[in-house]
Design a protein around this motif. Structure first.
Motif, short mmCIF file in Angstrom:
data_model
loop_
_atom_site.label_atom_id
_atom_site.label_comp_id
_atom_site.label_asym_id
_atom_site.label_seq_id
_atom_site.Cartn_x
_atom_site.Cartn_y
_atom_site.Cartn_z
N UNK A 22 -79.52 -56.02 -63.96
CA UNK A 22 -79.70 -57.38 -64.47
C UNK A 22 -80.36 -57.36 -65.84
N UNK A 23 -79.71 -56.72 -66.80
CA UNK A 23 -80.31 -56.50 -68.13
C UNK A 23 -80.62 -57.80 -68.86
N UNK A 24 -79.95 -58.88 -68.56
CA UNK A 24 -80.22 -60.15 -69.25
C UNK A 24 -81.53 -60.78 -68.80
N UNK A 25 -82.13 -60.29 -67.73
CA UNK A 25 -83.42 -60.79 -67.28
C UNK A 25 -84.59 -60.11 -67.99
N UNK A 26 -84.31 -59.14 -68.85
CA UNK A 26 -85.37 -58.43 -69.57
C UNK A 26 -86.11 -59.39 -70.50
N UNK A 34 -80.95 -55.35 -39.48
CA UNK A 34 -81.65 -54.88 -40.65
C UNK A 34 -81.14 -55.66 -41.87
N UNK A 35 -82.04 -56.24 -42.64
CA UNK A 35 -81.67 -57.04 -43.79
C UNK A 35 -81.48 -56.14 -45.01
N UNK A 36 -80.33 -56.30 -45.68
CA UNK A 36 -80.06 -55.52 -46.88
C UNK A 36 -80.59 -56.27 -48.09
N UNK A 37 -81.38 -55.61 -48.90
CA UNK A 37 -81.92 -56.23 -50.10
C UNK A 37 -81.30 -55.55 -51.32
N UNK A 38 -81.05 -56.32 -52.34
CA UNK A 38 -80.54 -55.78 -53.59
C UNK A 38 -81.71 -55.39 -54.47
N UNK A 39 -81.76 -54.15 -54.85
CA UNK A 39 -82.80 -53.64 -55.76
C UNK A 39 -82.32 -53.91 -57.19
N UNK A 40 -83.05 -54.75 -57.90
CA UNK A 40 -82.70 -55.09 -59.27
C UNK A 40 -83.45 -54.19 -60.23
N UNK A 41 -82.84 -53.91 -61.38
CA UNK A 41 -83.46 -53.07 -62.40
C UNK A 41 -84.65 -53.77 -63.05
N UNK A 42 -84.50 -55.05 -63.40
CA UNK A 42 -85.55 -55.83 -64.06
C UNK A 42 -86.25 -56.68 -63.02
N UNK A 43 -87.58 -56.65 -62.97
CA UNK A 43 -88.32 -57.43 -61.98
C UNK A 43 -88.41 -58.90 -62.39
N UNK A 44 -89.07 -59.72 -61.56
CA UNK A 44 -89.16 -61.17 -61.80
C UNK A 44 -89.96 -61.52 -63.05
N UNK A 45 -90.75 -60.60 -63.56
CA UNK A 45 -91.53 -60.84 -64.79
C UNK A 45 -90.83 -60.30 -66.03
N UNK A 46 -89.59 -59.82 -65.88
CA UNK A 46 -88.81 -59.34 -67.02
C UNK A 46 -89.14 -57.92 -67.44
N UNK A 47 -89.75 -57.15 -66.56
CA UNK A 47 -90.17 -55.79 -66.89
C UNK A 47 -89.31 -54.75 -66.18
N UNK A 48 -89.22 -53.57 -66.79
CA UNK A 48 -88.51 -52.44 -66.22
C UNK A 48 -89.54 -51.51 -65.59
#
Length: 99
Positions: A28-32, A1-15
């Motif tokens: 990953x607040x700097x990706x906002x 089973x592959x473990x994925x990291x759930x990030x707070x900010x998506x690839x488009x910079x949205x929450x």
């Protein structure tokens, strides 16, 4: 089973708003997608300087409430704590601000 990291900010910079189905592993607040009032993207330097960080802890019991905070505002740092006794109405508090 592959473990994925759930990030707070998506690839488009949205929450994602609302209730999340899974826990957040990476804040990953700097990706906002931080923008100016004229809706222009902020520079990397401005994004780094605009995000303030703080830690706040509180505890409460039937007779008292306690709070502690450490705040990093980039140019100045601040910390404080308080302890309030409900029965006596007495508050013990201390704060520190430093460049």
């Amino acid at each position: 089973m592959k473990k994925t990291n759930k990030r707070l900010i998506d690839d488009r910079g949205r929450i994602p708003y609302g209730v999340l189905d899974t826990p957040v592993d990476v804040i990953n607040y700097r990706d906002f997608d931080l923008r100016t009032v004229m809706d222009k993207p902020r520079s990397a330097l401005a994004r780094k300087a605009r995000f303030n960080q703080f830690q706040f802890i509180s505890a409460m019991a039937p007779g008292w409430v306690f709070g502690l905070a450490v705040v990093d505002l980039k140019l100045v740092s601040s910390a404080f704590f308080y302890l309030y006794d409900f029965k006596t109405g007495q508050m013990l508090e201390q704060s520190l601000t430093q460049p």
